[in-house]
Design a protein around this motif. Structure first.
Motif, PDB file in Angstrom:
ATOM      1  N   LEU A  27       0.836  -1.206   0.000  1.00 22.34           N
ATOM      2  CA  LEU A  27       0.000   0.000   0.000  1.00 22.34           C
ATOM      3  C   LEU A  27       0.871   1.256   0.000  1.00 22.34           C
ATOM      4  N   LEU A  28       1.900   1.265   0.834  1.00 22.33           N
ATOM      5  CA  LEU A  28       2.747   2.454   0.933  1.00 22.33           C
ATOM      6  C   LEU A  28       3.596   2.640  -0.320  1.00 22.33           C
ATOM      7  N   GLU A  29       4.126   1.538  -0.863  1.00 23.89           N
ATOM      8  CA  GLU A  29       4.908   1.660  -2.094  1.00 23.89           C
ATOM      9  C   GLU A  29       4.048   2.177  -3.233  1.00 23.89           C
ATOM     10  N   GLY A  30       2.764   1.835  -3.228  1.00 19.80           N
ATOM     11  CA  GLY A  30       1.844   2.357  -4.227  1.00 19.80           C
ATOM     12  C   GLY A  30       1.627   3.848  -4.109  1.00 19.80           C
ATOM     13  N   ASN A  31       1.963   4.402  -2.938  1.00 19.19           N
ATOM     14  CA  ASN A  31       1.869   5.842  -2.717  1.00 19.19           C
ATOM     15  C   ASN A  31       3.240   6.518  -2.772  1.00 19.19           C
ATOM     16  N   GLY A  32       4.227   5.814  -3.319  1.00 20.78           N
ATOM     17  CA  GLY A  32       5.533   6.414  -3.551  1.00 20.78           C
ATOM     18  C   GLY A  32       6.507   6.358  -2.402  1.00 20.78           C
ATOM     19  N   PHE A  33       6.198   5.598  -1.351  1.00 23.66           N
ATOM     20  CA  PHE A  33       7.092   5.517  -0.205  1.00 23.66           C
ATOM     21  C   PHE A  33       8.266   4.579  -0.478  1.00 23.66           C
ATOM     22  N   ASP A  34       9.409   4.902   0.109  1.00 25.08           N
ATOM     23  CA  ASP A  34      10.554   4.010   0.191  1.00 25.08           C
ATOM     24  C   ASP A  34      10.414   3.277   1.524  1.00 25.08           C
ATOM     25  N   VAL A  35      10.145   1.959   1.480  1.00 31.84           N
ATOM     26  CA  VAL A  35       9.755   1.214   2.675  1.00 31.84           C
ATOM     27  C   VAL A  35      10.876   0.292   3.154  1.00 31.84           C
ATOM     28  N   THR A  36      11.160   0.351   4.452  1.00 30.33           N
ATOM     29  CA  THR A  36      12.038  -0.600   5.117  1.00 30.33           C
ATOM     30  C   THR A  36      11.180  -1.513   5.975  1.00 30.33           C
ATOM     31  N   LEU A  37      11.312  -2.831   5.791  1.00 31.37           N
ATOM     32  CA  LEU A  37      10.499  -3.811   6.503  1.00 31.37           C
ATOM     33  C   LEU A  37      11.417  -4.721   7.311  1.00 31.37           C
ATOM     34  N   GLY A  38      11.087  -4.924   8.589  1.00 31.32           N
ATOM     35  CA  GLY A  38      11.922  -5.781   9.406  1.00 31.32           C
ATOM     36  C   GLY A  38      11.161  -6.374  10.572  1.00 31.32           C
ATOM     37  N   GLU A  39      11.764  -7.387  11.193  1.00 28.57           N
ATOM     38  CA  GLU A  39      11.129  -8.081  12.312  1.00 28.57           C
ATOM     39  C   GLU A  39      11.669  -7.573  13.641  1.00 28.57           C
ATOM     40  N   GLY A  40      10.757  -7.383  14.600  1.00 31.66           N
ATOM     41  CA  GLY A  40      11.152  -7.064  15.960  1.00 31.66           C
ATOM     42  C   GLY A  40      11.258  -5.576  16.242  1.00 31.66           C
ATOM     43  N   THR A  41      11.675  -5.268  17.460  1.00 28.65           N
ATOM     44  CA  THR A  41      11.717  -3.887  17.944  1.00 28.65           C
ATOM     45  C   THR A  41      13.098  -3.258  17.886  1.00 28.65           C
ATOM     46  N   ALA A  42      14.123  -4.021  17.525  1.00 25.82           N
ATOM     47  CA  ALA A  42      15.497  -3.503  17.595  1.00 25.82           C
ATOM     48  C   ALA A  42      15.688  -2.265  16.728  1.00 25.82           C
ATOM     49  N   MET A  43      14.962  -2.193  15.611  1.00 26.23           N
ATOM     50  CA  MET A  43      15.107  -1.040  14.713  1.00 26.23           C
ATOM     51  C   MET A  43      14.686   0.266  15.378  1.00 26.23           C
ATOM     52  N   PHE A  44      13.854   0.170  16.405  1.00 24.42           N
ATOM     53  CA  PHE A  44      13.401   1.380  17.092  1.00 24.42           C
ATOM     54  C   PHE A  44      14.531   2.063  17.857  1.00 24.42           C
ATOM     55  N   ALA A  45      15.622   1.351  18.100  1.00 24.84           N
ATOM     56  CA  ALA A  45      16.757   1.938  18.818  1.00 24.84           C
ATOM     57  C   ALA A  45      17.725   2.659  17.889  1.00 24.84           C
ATOM     58  N   ASP A  46      17.497   2.599  16.606  1.00 18.07           N
ATOM     59  CA  ASP A  46      18.387   3.235  15.628  1.00 18.07           C
ATOM     60  C   ASP A  46      18.442   4.742  15.878  1.00 18.07           C
ATOM     61  N   PRO A  47      19.631   5.307  16.060  1.00 24.36           N
ATOM     62  CA  PRO A  47      19.730   6.757  16.269  1.00 24.36           C
ATOM     63  C   PRO A  47      19.150   7.567  15.111  1.00 24.36           C
ATOM     64  N   LYS A  48      19.033   6.946  13.939  1.00 24.80           N
ATOM     65  CA  LYS A  48      18.494   7.631  12.767  1.00 24.80           C
ATOM     66  C   LYS A  48      17.001   7.357  12.575  1.00 24.80           C
ATOM     67  N   LEU A  49      16.330   6.847  13.614  1.00 21.17           N
ATOM     68  CA  LEU A  49      14.909   6.512  13.493  1.00 21.17           C
ATOM     69  C   LEU A  49      14.069   7.719  13.075  1.00 21.17           C
ATOM     70  N   SER A  50      14.434   8.884  13.579  1.00 22.63           N
ATOM     71  CA  SER A  50      13.641  10.084  13.276  1.00 22.63           C
ATOM     72  C   SER A  50      13.748  10.515  11.821  1.00 22.63           C
ATOM     73  N   ALA A  51      14.629   9.879  11.053  1.00 27.24           N
ATOM     74  CA  ALA A  51      14.709  10.177   9.619  1.00 27.24           C
ATOM     75  C   ALA A  51      13.543   9.569   8.860  1.00 27.24           C
ATOM     76  N   PHE A  52      12.849   8.596   9.467  1.00 28.90           N
ATOM     77  CA  PHE A  52      11.679   8.011   8.818  1.00 28.90           C
ATOM     78  C   PHE A  52      10.498   8.969   8.927  1.00 28.90           C
ATOM     79  N   ASP A  53       9.798   9.142   7.828  1.00 27.71           N
ATOM     80  CA  ASP A  53       8.614  10.006   7.822  1.00 27.71           C
ATOM     81  C   ASP A  53       7.401   9.309   8.417  1.00 27.71           C
ATOM     82  N   LEU A  54       7.430   7.979   8.446  1.00 22.69           N
ATOM     83  CA  LEU A  54       6.317   7.192   8.967  1.00 22.69           C
ATOM     84  C   LEU A  54       6.857   5.919   9.601  1.00 22.69           C
ATOM     85  N   ILE A  55       6.337   5.597  10.783  1.00 20.95           N
ATOM     86  CA  ILE A  55       6.689   4.366  11.482  1.00 20.95           C
ATOM     87  C   ILE A  55       5.409   3.570  11.710  1.00 20.95           C
ATOM     88  N   VAL A  56       5.413   2.301  11.288  1.00 22.60           N
ATOM     89  CA  VAL A  56       4.226   1.457  11.391  1.00 22.60           C
ATOM     90  C   VAL A  56       4.570   0.214  12.215  1.00 22.60           C
TER      91      VAL A  56
END
Length: 214
Positions: A27-56
């Motif tokens: 759905l998001l790619e159909g709206n032109g988003f560059d999507v990163t998909l991953g398992e678990g919560t570890a990605m939430f600790a990324d210091p660059k998390l705020s660079a994402f325009d949307l977190i799902v």
């Protein structure tokens, strides 16, 4: 420059997190988003998390590390959007009140389990729900504790059939809100990936996520 979205899936498998996350990615790619998909919560600790325009988050129950939660909350407060559906966003980390404050609600019951009910669109003038009429739905009817500050776009009304004393209770189903500089969207619909076959459900989620993005 396309907007960037992060989808993190996991937790209780009854909510088909991986399959649902992949549908959201489409759905998001159909709206032109560059999507990163991953398992678990570890990605939430990324210091660059705020660079994402949307977190799902597509994670039911489970747990989250303190540093991961703090970073997620900070990213949304600083302007990253947050969006999700059903228990994969509002039954994610039951002991984390900071997370619940951000999302605007927490699941507490679904009397009768899978039942037939009606979703009433209360804000047909909103871009997320425009053109969507009240519709019949078969799924868990979520009873939730909700923030009175939410901007409610759709509701459902409970009866006494499956639990005495709740007849007439009008419960938010779809809402949006602000959390600091970030926008937050939530729909209680979407118990499993198969429910994305319901046009109204899928359209509301798609529009809500696009709206929430920075």
């Amino acid at each position: 420059m396309p907007k960037k979205a992060l989808i993190a899936w996991g937790g209780w498998q009854g909510h088909t997190p991986e399959q649902s996350a992949k549908i959201v990615r489409t759905l998001l790619e159909g709206n032109g988003f560059d999507v990163t998909l991953g398992e678990g919560t570890a990605m939430f600790a990324d210091p660059k998390l705020s660079a994402f325009d949307l977190i799902v988050p597509v994670i039911t129950m489970s747990t989250i590390e303190k540093a991961e939660l703090q970073n997620l909350v900070l990213a949304v407060r600083q302007g990253s959007g947050l969006g999700g559906f059903h228990g994969t966003m509002c039954d994610s980390f039951r002991s984390e009140t900071d997370y619940q404050f951000m999302t605007g609600g927490q699941w507490v019951a679904h009397p009768g389990d899978i039942i037939d009910y009606t979703v009433a669109v209360t804000r047909p003038d909103d871009p997320i729900t425009t053109g969507v009429s009240d519709f019949a739905y078969r799924s868990e009817q979520y009873y939730m504790h909700v923030d009175p500050g939410n901007e409610v776009l759709a509701t459902t009304t409970f009866t006494d059939q499956h639990f005495p004393g709740i007849g007439g209770v009008v419960m938010p189903v779809v809402w949006k809100r602000r959390y600091g500089a970030g926008k937050v969207f939530y729909s209680a619909l979407g118990h499993n990936a198969g429910e994305f076959a319901v046009p109204e459900m899928a359209l509301i989620v798609e529009r809500g996520l696009v709206w929430a993005a920075r």
